[in-house]
Design a protein around this motif. Structure first.
Motif, PDB file in Angstrom:
ATOM      1  N   GLU A 293       0.844  -1.245  -0.151  1.00 50.94           N
ATOM      2  CA  GLU A 293      -0.150   0.066  -0.289  1.00 50.94           C
ATOM      3  C   GLU A 293       0.958   1.187   0.205  1.00 50.94           C
ATOM      4  OE1 GLU A 293      -4.191   1.811   1.877  1.00 50.94           O
ATOM      5  OE2 GLU A 293      -2.861   0.246   3.269  1.00 50.94           O
ATOM      6  N   GLY A 294       0.696   2.222  -1.012  1.00 49.95           N
ATOM      7  CA  GLY A 294       1.561   3.310  -1.131  1.00 49.95           C
ATOM      8  C   GLY A 294       0.784   4.391  -1.773  1.00 49.95           C
ATOM      9  N   ARG A 295       1.462   5.400  -2.285  1.00 51.41           N
ATOM     10  CA  ARG A 295       0.779   6.575  -2.731  1.00 51.41           C
ATOM     11  C   ARG A 295      -0.112   6.173  -4.010  1.00 51.41           C
ATOM     12  NH1 ARG A 295       4.105   9.946  -6.481  1.00 51.41           N
ATOM     13  NH2 ARG A 295       5.952   8.723  -6.907  1.00 51.41           N
ATOM     14  N   PHE A 296       0.157   5.254  -4.797  1.00 56.59           N
ATOM     15  CA  PHE A 296      -0.609   4.877  -5.895  1.00 56.59           C
ATOM     16  C   PHE A 296      -1.817   3.682  -5.547  1.00 56.59           C
ATOM     17  CE2 PHE A 296       3.715   6.176  -7.669  1.00 56.59           C
ATOM     18  CZ  PHE A 296       3.217   7.313  -8.351  1.00 56.59           C
ATOM     19  N   GLY A 297      -1.983   3.321  -4.365  1.00 57.34           N
ATOM     20  CA  GLY A 297      -2.851   2.565  -3.979  1.00 57.34           C
ATOM     21  C   GLY A 297      -2.484   0.988  -3.593  1.00 57.34           C
ATOM     22  N   ARG A 298      -3.245   0.158  -3.523  1.00 61.95           N
ATOM     23  CA  ARG A 298      -3.083  -1.250  -3.063  1.00 61.95           C
ATOM     24  C   ARG A 298      -2.703  -1.993  -4.354  1.00 61.95           C
ATOM     25  NH1 ARG A 298      -7.275  -2.619   1.752  1.00 61.95           N
ATOM     26  NH2 ARG A 298      -6.393  -1.204   3.384  1.00 61.95           N
ATOM     27  N   PHE A 299      -1.500  -3.059  -4.003  1.00 61.89           N
ATOM     28  CA  PHE A 299      -1.072  -4.087  -5.240  1.00 61.89           C
ATOM     29  C   PHE A 299      -0.780  -5.235  -4.196  1.00 61.89           C
ATOM     30  CE2 PHE A 299      -0.526   0.254  -6.561  1.00 61.89           C
ATOM     31  CZ  PHE A 299      -0.875   0.239  -7.679  1.00 61.89           C
ATOM     32  N   THR A 300      -0.670  -6.415  -5.009  1.00 62.32           N
ATOM     33  CA  THR A 300      -0.087  -7.462  -4.738  1.00 62.32           C
ATOM     34  C   THR A 300       0.922  -8.058  -5.656  1.00 62.32           C
ATOM     35  OG1 THR A 300      -2.145  -8.188  -3.611  1.00 62.32           O
ATOM     36  CG2 THR A 300      -0.636  -9.847  -3.677  1.00 62.32           C
ATOM     37  N   ALA A 336      -1.922   3.534 -16.141  1.00 60.83           N
ATOM     38  CA  ALA A 336      -1.207   4.252 -15.479  1.00 60.83           C
ATOM     39  C   ALA A 336      -1.092   4.327 -14.166  1.00 60.83           C
ATOM     40  CB  ALA A 336      -1.232   5.717 -16.083  1.00 60.83           C
ATOM     41  N   LEU A 337      -0.127   4.530 -13.406  1.00 61.62           N
ATOM     42  CA  LEU A 337      -0.220   4.619 -11.799  1.00 61.62           C
ATOM     43  C   LEU A 337      -0.573   6.170 -11.632  1.00 61.62           C
ATOM     44  CD1 LEU A 337       3.133   2.907 -10.839  1.00 61.62           C
ATOM     45  CD2 LEU A 337       0.854   1.804 -10.741  1.00 61.62           C
ATOM     46  N   LYS A 338      -1.619   6.272 -10.664  1.00 58.62           N
ATOM     47  CA  LYS A 338      -1.919   7.398 -10.582  1.00 58.62           C
ATOM     48  C   LYS A 338      -1.879   7.926  -8.994  1.00 58.62           C
ATOM     49  CE  LYS A 338      -5.798  11.103 -11.335  1.00 58.62           C
ATOM     50  NZ  LYS A 338      -6.987  11.204 -12.128  1.00 58.62           N
ATOM     51  N   ASP A 339      -1.456   8.923  -8.575  1.00 57.97           N
ATOM     52  CA  ASP A 339      -1.433   9.471  -7.223  1.00 57.97           C
ATOM     53  C   ASP A 339      -2.691  10.150  -6.883  1.00 57.97           C
ATOM     54  OD1 ASP A 339      -1.102  10.505  -4.710  1.00 57.97           O
ATOM     55  OD2 ASP A 339       1.545  10.867  -4.929  1.00 57.97           O
ATOM     56  N   LYS A 340      -3.329   9.840  -6.032  1.00 55.10           N
ATOM     57  CA  LYS A 340      -4.726  10.616  -5.913  1.00 55.10           C
ATOM     58  C   LYS A 340      -4.629  11.836  -5.104  1.00 55.10           C
ATOM     59  CE  LYS A 340      -7.714   6.392  -6.057  1.00 55.10           C
ATOM     60  NZ  LYS A 340      -8.893   5.362  -5.237  1.00 55.10           N
ATOM     61  N   ASP A 343      -2.411  13.819  -8.037  1.00 59.05           N
ATOM     62  CA  ASP A 343      -2.815  13.762  -9.466  1.00 59.05           C
ATOM     63  C   ASP A 343      -1.584  13.375 -10.145  1.00 59.05           C
ATOM     64  OD1 ASP A 343      -5.320  14.167  -9.299  1.00 59.05           O
ATOM     65  OD2 ASP A 343      -5.690  16.056  -9.681  1.00 59.05           O
ATOM     66  N   GLU A 344      -0.337  13.128  -9.615  1.00 62.72           N
ATOM     67  CA  GLU A 344       0.790  12.716 -10.477  1.00 62.72           C
ATOM     68  C   GLU A 344       0.318  11.215 -11.242  1.00 62.72           C
ATOM     69  OE1 GLU A 344       5.441  11.146 -10.276  1.00 62.72           O
ATOM     70  OE2 GLU A 344       4.060  11.557  -8.346  1.00 62.72           O
ATOM     71  N   THR A 345       0.723  11.089 -12.405  1.00 62.07           N
ATOM     72  CA  THR A 345       0.294  10.040 -13.335  1.00 62.07           C
ATOM     73  C   THR A 345       1.494   9.616 -14.256  1.00 62.07           C
ATOM     74  OG1 THR A 345      -2.068  10.906 -13.688  1.00 62.07           O
ATOM     75  CG2 THR A 345      -1.177   9.083 -15.414  1.00 62.07           C
ATOM     76  N   ILE A 346       1.716   8.315 -13.908  1.00 62.38           N
ATOM     77  CA  ILE A 346       2.944   7.635 -14.602  1.00 62.38           C
ATOM     78  C   ILE A 346       2.396   6.478 -15.482  1.00 62.38           C
ATOM     79  CG2 ILE A 346       5.209   6.436 -14.190  1.00 62.38           C
ATOM     80  CD1 ILE A 346       5.220   7.480 -11.263  1.00 62.38           C
ATOM     81  N   PRO A 347       2.556   6.795 -16.917  1.00 55.87           N
ATOM     82  CA  PRO A 347       2.220   5.673 -17.695  1.00 55.87           C
ATOM     83  C   PRO A 347       2.933   4.484 -17.703  1.00 55.87           C
ATOM     84  CG  PRO A 347       2.540   7.741 -18.768  1.00 55.87           C
ATOM     85  CD  PRO A 347       3.180   7.946 -17.355  1.00 55.87           C
ATOM     86  N   LEU A 348       2.174   3.342 -17.923  1.00 54.48           N
ATOM     87  CA  LEU A 348       2.766   1.982 -17.950  1.00 54.48           C
ATOM     88  C   LEU A 348       2.621   1.423 -19.197  1.00 54.48           C
ATOM     89  CD1 LEU A 348       0.698   0.601 -14.966  1.00 54.48           C
ATOM     90  CD2 LEU A 348       2.916   1.257 -14.526  1.00 54.48           C
TER      91      LEU A 348
END
Length: 388
Positions: A293-300, A336-340, A343-348
């Motif tokens: 869990e980080g600034r871009f949300g939850r992942f596994t 993309a990864l988005k920091d809520k 609003d920083e967005t990083i394309p995947l």
């Protein structure tokens, strides 16, 4: 003697039903109510309504991927009323109608599980299977000087760490020149000179595949005997193939098995699905490595060991449990990864899926091989970002 009510010769394909459809479509386009009385359709004297050209969606390369030498797909609804050979010639532009007829004569085409004649009239929605190569084979693959990461090599086989973005063999480009460059096959011939020919002249050495945007370990055969023995091992699930993936959301269970059939999606035909009962058996064993869990949300972060090697197996299995592979927009993941917060967005640029470990007995010597390929830099960077 002809009936006075018979439509005159040359106009027999012009019917009230057709004019009704024209008026209905025009009314809808104008925003009017769709209910139109066919008797109210006025047709000028001598008017012959144009017959619209039949548009048949073309099948793409993923729809024509081979599963144990058989390519299966659903006939589009536009196939209704068409002969089998006419439909396939339109759906697969690289295949001629005469070649379809030859394949049918040889018993290589089945419709809904039954051998079909080229003259068969389709209704749309049938499951069509083509055994062998539907298109004329491309020109023999040629060598190119392309860098490769060779993890293991001996006189019988090699194991390559394939980068994302590299196709394993020639695809379905518009021309041979466009589709037969930059593949793993071209690179193999450039490095080794000669590979096994069991897979045909266009796929020398290729025993199994990885998706274009999946990186990691792939076994290739240098001679025909090694190729056949490796193929038998794959068919018997006598290898350990382990992938690492990052998926959206937190997976609750630490360890579990997804045992769901995989088949072509009849609606979105570039995708596979687990919802069809006639799908092929597919088994994926999932082991959670880390919940993030980080600034871009939850992942596994998880390891997935597959018993079978169906098209898009891991991708569609993870989507089926509502945890699509990060970056896999085909199966519903964000692009993309988005920091809520900012609003920083990083394309995947690719799917987070990497074939990192292979364990198998050498097909000639019996020696156990345990090979690994660590995450490529672009995936390691994504792993760092989601942890930030």
């Amino acid at each position: 003697m002809p009936s006075k009510n018979m439509i005159r010769k040359g106009k027999r394909r012009q019917t009230v039903k057709h004019e009704y459809r024209i008026a209905r479509d025009a009314a809808r386009a104008a925003g009017l109510e769709p209910g139109i009385d066919p008797e109210s359709v006025a047709v000028p004297e001598g008017y012959l309504a144009p017959i619209p050209e039949r548009v048949v969606p073309q099948l793409d390369e993923e729809e024509l991927e081979s599963e144990d030498g058989v390519r299966s797909f659903a006939a589009d609804s536009a196939a209704e009323g068409m002969r089998l050979d006419a439909y396939l010639a339109k759906a697969i532009p690289e295949i001629s109608r005469s070649r379809v007829q030859l394949l049918a004569e040889n018993g290589q085409i089945s419709v809904d599980g039954e051998k079909a004649k080229s003259s068969l009239k389709l209704k749309g929605g049938e499951q069509i299977s083509i055994e062998g190569e539907p298109r004329p084979l491309p020109l023999k693959a040629f060598a190119e000087d392309i860098p490769l990461e060779i993890v293991h090599e001996d006189k019988d086989l090699a194991v390559i760490n394939k980068p994302a973005g590299m196709m394993v063999h020639a695809g379905a480009g518009a021309t041979e020149e466009a589709r037969n460059h930059g593949t793993l096959v071209n690179a193999l011939l450039g490095h080794f000179g000669r590979m096994s020919e069991v897979g045909g002249a266009e796929r020398p050495g290729i025993v199994h595949r990885l998706d274009k945007m999946t990186s990691g370990l792939i076994i290739v055969a240098k001679n025909d005997l090694a190729h056949r023995r490796l193929s038998e091992m794959f068919a018997a699930h006598d290898l350990e193939k382990v992938y690492v993936t990052l998926v959206q959301g937190w997976i609750r269970k630490d360890k579990f098995t997804i045992h769901m059939p995989v088949a072509r999606d009849l609606v979105h035909r570039t995708r596979m699905t687990t919802l069809r009962k006639d799908g092929r058996e597919a088994v994926s064993h999932v082991q959670v490595l880390e919940r993030i869990e980080g600034r871009f949300g939850r992942f596994t972060l998880a390891e997935v060991k597959i018993e079978t090697g169906r098209t898009h197996q891991i991708r569609v299995h993870m989507q089926s449990i509502s945890h699509p592979v990060v970056g896999d927009t085909l199966y519903g993941a964000a692009g993309a990864l988005k920091d809520k917060a900012t609003d920083e967005t990083i394309p995947l640029e690719r799917n987070f899926l990497h074939a990192w470990r292979l364990v198998f007995r050498h097909p000639m010597t019996g020696k156990k091989l345990e090979l690994e390929a660590q995450l490529p830099p672009e995936l390691a960077e994504i792993a760092d970002l989601v942890n930030s």
